[in-house]
Design a protein around this motif. Structure first.
Motif, PDB file in Angstrom:
ATOM      1  N   GLY A  56       0.835  -1.104  -0.163  1.00 30.52           N
ATOM      2  CA  GLY A  56      -0.089  -0.012  -0.035  1.00 30.52           C
ATOM      3  C   GLY A  56       0.715   1.335  -0.120  1.00 30.52           C
ATOM      4  N   SER A  57       1.949   1.349   0.881  1.00 33.68           N
ATOM      5  CA  SER A  57       2.822   2.512   0.712  1.00 33.68           C
ATOM      6  C   SER A  57       3.229   2.755  -0.401  1.00 33.68           C
ATOM      7  N   TYR A 111      -4.211   7.596   7.338  1.00 31.11           N
ATOM      8  CA  TYR A 111      -3.098   6.709   7.325  1.00 31.11           C
ATOM      9  C   TYR A 111      -2.831   6.173   5.850  1.00 31.11           C
ATOM     10  N   HIS A 112      -1.492   6.876   5.186  1.00 31.95           N
ATOM     11  CA  HIS A 112      -1.516   6.439   3.839  1.00 31.95           C
ATOM     12  C   HIS A 112      -0.310   5.300   3.623  1.00 31.95           C
ATOM     13  N   ASP A 157      -7.744   6.188  -1.790  1.00 29.06           N
ATOM     14  CA  ASP A 157      -6.971   5.225  -1.139  1.00 29.06           C
ATOM     15  C   ASP A 157      -7.602   3.966  -0.554  1.00 29.06           C
ATOM     16  N   VAL A 188      -7.476  -0.324   2.042  1.00 29.26           N
ATOM     17  CA  VAL A 188      -8.134  -1.352   2.990  1.00 29.26           C
ATOM     18  C   VAL A 188      -9.777  -1.624   2.534  1.00 29.26           C
ATOM     19  N   LYS A 215      -3.110  -5.032   0.245  1.00 29.53           N
ATOM     20  CA  LYS A 215      -3.654  -6.072   1.218  1.00 29.53           C
ATOM     21  C   LYS A 215      -4.749  -6.970   0.440  1.00 29.53           C
TER      22      LYS A 215
HETATM   23  C1  PLP Z   1      -5.256   3.313   3.652  1.00 30.19           C
HETATM   24  C2  PLP Z   1      -4.080   2.743   3.707  1.00 30.19           C
HETATM   25  N1  PLP Z   1      -3.248   2.965   2.828  1.00 30.19           N
HETATM   26  C3  PLP Z   1      -1.933   2.657   2.741  1.00 30.19           C
HETATM   27  C4  PLP Z   1      -1.451   1.656   3.688  1.00 30.19           C
HETATM   28  C5  PLP Z   1       0.114   1.136   3.752  1.00 30.19           C
HETATM   29  O1  PLP Z   1      -0.050  -0.237   3.103  1.00 30.19           O
HETATM   30  P1  PLP Z   1       1.235  -0.967   3.216  1.00 30.19           P
HETATM   31  O2  PLP Z   1       1.489  -1.292   4.893  1.00 30.19           O
HETATM   32  O3  PLP Z   1       0.938  -2.212   2.648  1.00 30.19           O
HETATM   33  O4  PLP Z   1       2.463  -0.348   2.925  1.00 30.19           O
HETATM   34  C6  PLP Z   1      -2.416   1.281   4.685  1.00 30.19           C
HETATM   35  C7  PLP Z   1      -1.848   0.316   5.544  1.00 30.19           C
HETATM   36  O5  PLP Z   1      -2.607  -0.176   6.573  1.00 30.19           O
HETATM   37  C8  PLP Z   1      -3.476   1.779   4.693  1.00 30.19           C
HETATM   38  O6  PLP Z   1      -4.436   1.359   5.767  1.00 30.19           O
END
Ligand code: PLP
Length: 473
Positions: free
Chosen positions: A130-131, A163-164, A269, A272, A299
């Motif tokens: 996700g990041s 949270y991103h 985003d 989730v 995810k």
């Molecule tokens: C909405 C959202 N974006 C991005 C991320 C980041 O994802 P990752 O941990 O796979 O890098 C998360 C992680 O929980 C998230 O909830």
């Protein structure tokens, strides 16, 4: 090198006791989000096995996987179909460079994903999670505006409670308390707006007035900063790690319209919310009626069986780039594991499972899940239970009038989690909150078990707090 007497070299496949694993972790493992006092010296609950909605801890105790890992084990643990497809794909092709070559699974998956995406979202760039998906979207926005001759149009709008991710730029968007206290970020690139949190809206304000105030704040910010300076808005449809903040009705479409009117890219985003958490492959349009310019996901795309994420980009944006005056300008962005063949093959099979009944099941049990959890509001420690689909949050408060979580900020969530663990449920504690997002395959009977344990865990926590004199509820 570590001193020889400290080393306990274990070869792959060698059996290890739970204590030995804990010892190795304490000596050599750094886990996510550690405190300075514990970094590199802690061991968390050891999980040994998973099956369906259950996991088994290091002592052999069976637990309901309340958070589905990290909101990701959507089709449940130990799915033979997914294990087999990983094996088969690895035996056929375990890796290819995405720089000079491509694999079939990624092309087929991109087409399947585009088929579920709203509007003209037609192309997928695959990442490792996700990041990296959010980071890719933001770097795409920068590239897009550079190529279009608007190098000053780069600021990013984000919100409190967001949270991103944990890469530099994605983490700069985070808006939860504590996330940024000790970490640096690209603060000059980000503008923070209010969280659309109806529970903690100003006292006495109606939901309608609250929604209007959020929209007005957005409009005024765009006016004050100038649309020519703002490249993107990034928002989760439901703020997940912020405490399952479900925005008020009509808010997201109004924000979408302001973005469109001001040529600001709307990045939804869905790391989730996609792949079934809200009962659909994507929630942006099916649940909230918006068609973003970019959707990010991760995810649930592989139900956590393999690290994969991505962004889906609109056809319009790609065409604009292709027709620009700078045909040789390069989106100098790629990951060694972009379009990983094993990840894409798993995602395809995972999508088969979701489309083959799990999405329908999630939609069918979601109202029961929400109603049963809502009944926990009878407990005086619980300020609100909120949620949507198969994600929910139990928000504990010192008292219902002030809704103040801080007085109780002695890690109430962790205390509840500890009691629930004893009773057979893994909870995701978030300061004063507990987040529940089990595998989508959960049945009504299993929901009853989960809520029963949670009720008992909260009741035991209330007893502890009273005994310690920190709460008088
Ligand atoms: C909405 C959202 N974006 C991005 C991320 C980041 O994802 P990752 O941990 O796979 O890098 C998360 C992680 O929980 C998230 O909830």
């Amino acid at each position: 090198m570590a001193a020889a007497q400290d080393m306990m070299t274990v070869m792959a496949g060698e059996a290890l006791t739970g204590e030995e694993a804990v010892e190795l972790a304490k000596r050599h493992l750094v886990q996510p989000w550690p405190t300075a006092g514990e970094i590199g010296a802690e061991a968390r609950s050891l999980i040994g096995e998973g099956d369906g909605i259950y996991i088994t801890d290091g002592t052999g105790k069976k637990l309901i996987d309340g958070p589905a890992g990290m909101w990701c084990t959507n089709v449940g643990h130990r799915r033979e179909e997914l294990a087999r497809v990983m094996y088969d794909q690895s035996m056929q092709l375990s890796y290819n460079t995405p720089w000079y070559t491509m694999n079939e699974a990624s092309a087929v998956l991109a087409e399947r994903i585009a088929g579920h995406a709203p509007g003209d979202l037609s192309h997928v760039f695959f990442t490792t999670g996700g990041s990296s998906a959010v980071e890719s979207a933001l770097r795409f926005m920068q590239f897009y505006n550079n190529v279009r001759g608007r190098p000053e149009k780069k600021l990013i709008l984000s919100r409190g409670g967001a949270y991103h991710g944990s890469t530099y730029l994605s983490a700069s968007l985070n808006g939860r308390p504590r996330d940024r206290d000790w970490m640096d970020g690209a603060d000059d690139l980000v503008i923070k707006l209010s969280s659309p949190d109806p529970f903690r809206r100003p006292a006495g304000m109606s939901i309608v007035a609250f929604t209007d105030s959020l929209v007005a704040e957005f409009e005024e910010t765009v006016k004050r900063i100038g649309a020519d300076k703002i490249g993107a808005f990034v928002g989760e449809p439901v703020q997940a790690s912020g405490g399952v903040i479900v925005p008020p009705d009509g808010y997201l479409p109004r924000i979408r319209k302001i973005c469109r009117d001001n040529d600001i890219l709307y990045v939804s985003d869905e790391v989730v919310t996609a792949f079934g958490r809200l009962g659909h492959v994507f929630a942006s349009e099916d649940v909230f009626g918006i068609d973003p310019d970019i959707i990010t996901f991760a995810k649930g795309v592989t139900s956590g069986y393999f690290p994969l994420g991505g962004m889906i980009v609109s056809q319009r944006l790609l065409q604009e780039l292709r027709r620009s005056n700078h045909p040789t300008a390069m989106y100098a962005h790629g990951l060694t594991y972009s379009s990983h063949p094993v990840g894409c093959a798993v995602a395809l099979k995972n999508l088969d499972l979701l489309e083959g009944g799990i999405l329908a099941h999630a939609r069918a049990v979601a109202p029961y899940f929400q109603a049963q959890l809502k009944s926990l509001e009878e407990l005086p420690l619980v300020g609100e239970v909120r949620g949507l689909g198969l994600m929910a949050c139990v928000d504990c408060v010192a008292d219902r009038e002030s809704k103040n979580p801080l007085e109780l900020d002695r890690n109430v969530g962790m205390r509840i989690d500890a009691h629930c663990h004893e009773l057979g449920l893994l909870v995701r504690p978030l300061i004063n909150m507990c987040v529940m997002s089990p595998p989508l395959t959960i049945t009504k009977e299993q929901i009853d078990d989960m809520v029963g344990i949670l009720r008992e865990g909260i009741s035991r926590t209330m007893d502890d707090l009273r005994k310690e004199g920190v709460w008088r509820g």
